[in-house]
Design an enzyme around this catalytic site. Structure first.
Site, mmCIF file in Angstrom:
data_model
loop_
_atom_site.group_PDB
_atom_site.id
_atom_site.type_symbol
_atom_site.label_atom_id
_atom_site.label_comp_id
_atom_site.label_asym_id
_atom_site.label_seq_id
_atom_site.Cartn_x
_atom_site.Cartn_y
_atom_site.Cartn_z
ATOM 1 N N ASN A 9 7.989 -15.218 -21.355
ATOM 2 C CA ASN A 9 7.729 -13.962 -20.442
ATOM 3 C C ASN A 9 8.686 -14.406 -19.085
ATOM 4 O O ASN A 9 8.498 -14.301 -18.414
ATOM 5 C CB ASN A 9 5.878 -14.789 -19.650
ATOM 6 C CG ASN A 9 5.358 -13.980 -18.873
ATOM 7 O OD1 ASN A 9 6.033 -12.978 -18.353
ATOM 8 N ND2 ASN A 9 4.479 -14.235 -18.302
ATOM 9 N N TRP A 10 9.224 -12.321 -19.406
ATOM 10 C CA TRP A 10 10.258 -12.463 -18.539
ATOM 11 C C TRP A 10 9.623 -11.718 -17.560
ATOM 12 O O TRP A 10 10.120 -11.441 -16.317
ATOM 13 C CB TRP A 10 10.860 -11.096 -19.384
ATOM 14 C CG TRP A 10 11.727 -11.794 -20.284
ATOM 15 C CD1 TRP A 10 11.840 -13.055 -20.824
ATOM 16 C CD2 TRP A 10 12.935 -11.193 -21.144
ATOM 17 N NE1 TRP A 10 13.287 -13.364 -22.111
ATOM 18 C CE2 TRP A 10 13.485 -11.794 -21.946
ATOM 19 C CE3 TRP A 10 13.417 -10.010 -20.884
ATOM 20 C CZ2 TRP A 10 14.476 -11.398 -22.838
ATOM 21 C CZ3 TRP A 10 14.213 -8.825 -21.672
ATOM 22 C CH2 TRP A 10 15.298 -10.403 -22.896
ATOM 23 N N LYS A 11 8.646 -11.333 -17.544
ATOM 24 C CA LYS A 11 7.751 -11.092 -15.997
ATOM 25 C C LYS A 11 8.009 -9.909 -15.491
ATOM 26 O O LYS A 11 9.196 -8.774 -15.994
ATOM 27 C CB LYS A 11 7.572 -12.155 -14.849
ATOM 28 C CG LYS A 11 6.520 -13.095 -15.173
ATOM 29 C CD LYS A 11 6.158 -14.802 -14.878
ATOM 30 C CE LYS A 11 6.517 -15.667 -15.096
ATOM 31 N NZ LYS A 11 5.260 -16.762 -14.451
ATOM 32 N N HIS A 94 -2.861 -13.461 -18.511
ATOM 33 C CA HIS A 94 -1.896 -13.981 -17.462
ATOM 34 C C HIS A 94 -2.930 -14.439 -16.376
ATOM 35 O O HIS A 94 -2.984 -13.736 -16.172
ATOM 36 C CB HIS A 94 -0.597 -13.587 -17.393
ATOM 37 C CG HIS A 94 0.444 -13.980 -16.650
ATOM 38 N ND1 HIS A 94 0.085 -14.979 -16.008
ATOM 39 C CD2 HIS A 94 1.375 -15.237 -17.824
ATOM 40 C CE1 HIS A 94 1.861 -15.436 -15.887
ATOM 41 N NE2 HIS A 94 2.167 -15.971 -16.741
ATOM 42 N N GLU A 96 -1.471 -14.374 -13.398
ATOM 43 C CA GLU A 96 -1.044 -14.009 -12.949
ATOM 44 C C GLU A 96 -1.509 -12.592 -12.036
ATOM 45 O O GLU A 96 -1.731 -12.091 -11.568
ATOM 46 C CB GLU A 96 1.060 -13.359 -12.655
ATOM 47 C CG GLU A 96 1.966 -14.406 -12.312
ATOM 48 C CD GLU A 96 2.703 -15.223 -13.120
ATOM 49 O OE1 GLU A 96 3.461 -13.887 -13.384
ATOM 50 O OE2 GLU A 96 3.266 -16.454 -13.256
ATOM 51 N N GLU A 166 -1.950 -22.243 -19.660
ATOM 52 C CA GLU A 166 -1.323 -22.594 -18.798
ATOM 53 C C GLU A 166 -2.496 -23.013 -17.945
ATOM 54 O O GLU A 166 -2.907 -22.592 -17.173
ATOM 55 C CB GLU A 166 -1.012 -21.223 -19.072
ATOM 56 C CG GLU A 166 -0.071 -20.271 -19.857
ATOM 57 C CD GLU A 166 0.610 -19.637 -19.476
ATOM 58 O OE1 GLU A 166 1.880 -19.455 -19.898
ATOM 59 O OE2 GLU A 166 0.434 -18.770 -18.636
ATOM 60 N N GLY A 172 6.032 -21.669 -12.902
ATOM 61 C CA GLY A 172 6.923 -21.689 -10.948
ATOM 62 C C GLY A 172 7.049 -22.291 -10.412
ATOM 63 O O GLY A 172 7.303 -22.093 -9.522
ATOM 64 N N SER A 212 6.042 -24.200 -16.382
ATOM 65 C CA SER A 212 7.742 -24.993 -16.016
ATOM 66 C C SER A 212 8.136 -25.839 -17.516
ATOM 67 O O SER A 212 8.612 -27.463 -17.069
ATOM 68 C CB SER A 212 7.475 -26.571 -14.992
ATOM 69 O OG SER A 212 6.911 -25.109 -13.717
ATOM 70 N N GLY A 233 8.643 -19.191 -18.572
ATOM 71 C CA GLY A 233 8.373 -18.026 -18.050
ATOM 72 C C GLY A 233 9.850 -18.318 -17.677
ATOM 73 O O GLY A 233 10.717 -17.953 -17.942
ATOM 74 N N GLY A 234 9.998 -18.904 -16.195
ATOM 75 C CA GLY A 234 11.386 -18.656 -15.764
ATOM 76 C C GLY A 234 12.507 -19.863 -16.687
ATOM 77 O O GLY A 234 13.819 -18.811 -16.932
HETATM 78 C C1 PEP Z 1 4.490 -18.528 -17.045
HETATM 79 O O1 PEP Z 1 4.126 -17.282 -16.093
HETATM 80 O O2 PEP Z 1 3.829 -17.952 -18.126
HETATM 81 C C2 PEP Z 1 5.047 -19.490 -17.171
HETATM 82 C C3 PEP Z 1 4.476 -20.424 -17.656
HETATM 83 O O3 PEP Z 1 6.205 -19.599 -15.883
HETATM 84 P P1 PEP Z 1 7.138 -20.659 -16.086
HETATM 85 O O4 PEP Z 1 7.371 -21.148 -16.882
HETATM 86 O O5 PEP Z 1 7.817 -20.453 -15.371
HETATM 87 O O6 PEP Z 1 5.843 -21.962 -15.858
#
Ligand code: PEP
Length: 250
Positions: A9-11, A94, A96, A166, A172, A212, A233-234
Site C-alpha cells: 500500500n503506497w498510500k 483501511h 486511515e 491490521e 506506521g 510495521s 505500508g512503509g
Molecule cells: C498499512 O498502511 O496498511 C501498513 C500496514 O503500514 P505499515 O506497514 O507502514 O505499518
C-alpha cells in the site's frame, strides 16, 4: 492451500516519475510463483502502473473507491473508472480511511457491495486501536467490523474477498504485533467467518497481517498457520525491502 498474498500500500507517496522508478526496480526482481504480489499506487498513477506491469506477475490495486457508480461526488473515483484502467482489486476499510475520512462500517458495506457488483476483488481491512486493545475489546471491535461491513455478502462472493488484519497501533508506528498476537487474532477472525458462514469458507479465505512488517520480522509473522501474507505500508516503498518480505515465504 490458501492463496499467499503480499500487497504494498503506497498510500499518498510517489509522483509519476517516482512510481516509474519503483516499478522498474520491482520488475527486476524475481517474483516467487507461489505468492500473489500486488501494489497499490495512488489514483493518478494506477493506469501507468497497470500498463508498466502488463506482462508482469505483479498486479495493481486501488487504495479505495466510491460506493456510487457515478454522479456529483467531486474528487471521487468509481469502480468502473478503476476497471477501465485495468484495476480489478481494491483495498477497502483501511484504518486511515476509517479514521481520517469517516469511513464507518455502514459506508464500507456499501463500498463492498459496489466493488463485488463490479466483480472486483476486495482486500477488506479490519483492526482495533491501541485503546480498544488495552481495554480488551479487540475481538469485539473486529467482529463488529466484519459483521457490519462485510457479512452481508453471499457465500459465493467470498472467493473475491481477502481479509487484512491490521491493528491500528501497529500501522506506521514501528510497533508490530508479536507473531503470537497475530496468530491469535487471525485464528479468531477465521472462527468468526466460520460461525457466520462455514468452516469451508473460513478455511479458504486468505488473511493478511499488516502493521510495521519489515524484512526482519516477516518470516516469523508469515510462519504463523493462519497468516497468509501481508499488507505492507512503509516497507513497500523500497523495492528491495518489499521483495525481501515477499520472499519471506520461501
Ligand atoms: C498499512 O498502511 O496498511 C501498513 C500496514 O503500514 P505499515 O506497514 O507502514 O505499518
Amino acid at each position: 492451500m490458501r492463496k499467499r498474498i503480499v500487497a504494498g500500500n503506497w498510500k499518498m507517496n510517489n509522483d509519476l516519475a517516482e512510481t516509474e522508478v519503483l516499478l522498474q526496480e520491482l520488475k527486476k526482481q524475481v517474483i516467487p510463483e507461489k505468492v500473489s504480489v500486488l501494489v497499490a499506487p495512488s489514483f493518478t498513477n494506477l493506469q501507468h502502473a497497470f500498463e508498466s506491469l502488463r506482462d508482469h506477475p505483479i498486479a495493481v490495486a486501488a487504495q479505495t473507491m466510491h460506493q456510487s457508480d457515478h454522479g456529483a461526488f467531486t474528487g471521487e473515483v468509481s469502480a468502473a473508472m478503476l476497471k477501465s484502467v485495468g484495476v480489478k482489486t481494491v483495498i477497502l476499510g483501511h484504518s486511515e480511511r476509517r479514521a481520517y475520512f469517516d469511513e464507518d462500517n455502514a459506508l464500507l458495506a456499501e463500498k463492498v457491495t459496489t466493488a463485488l457488483r463490479h466483480e472486483m476483488t476486495v482486500i477488506f481491512c479490519i483492526g482495533e486501536t491501541l485503546q480498544e486493545r488495552k481495554q480488551g475489546h479487540h475481538v469485539e471491535v473486529v467482529t463488529a467490523q466484519l459483521e457490519e461491513g462485510l457479512f452481508h455478502i453471499s457465500e459465493n462472493h467470498w472467493q473475491h474477498i481477502v481479509l487484512a488484519y491490521e491493528p491500528v497501533w501497529a500501522i506506521g508506528t514501528g510497533e508490530t504485533a508479536s507473531p503470537e498476537q497475530a496468530q491469535e487474532m487471525h485464528k479468531e477472525i477465521r472462527n468468526i467467518v466460520a460461525s457466520s458462514y462455514s468452516e469451508s469458507i473460513a478455511d479458504k479465505v486468505s488473511i493478511l497481517y499488516g502493521g510495521s512488517v519489515k524484512p526482519e520480522n516477516a518470516k516469523e509473522i508469515f510462519g504463523q498457520p493462519d497468516v497468509d501474507g501481508g499488507l505492507i505500508g512503509g516497507a513497500s516503498l523500497n523495492a528491495r525491502s518489499f521483495m525481501e518480505i515477499v520472499s519471506a515465504f520461501l
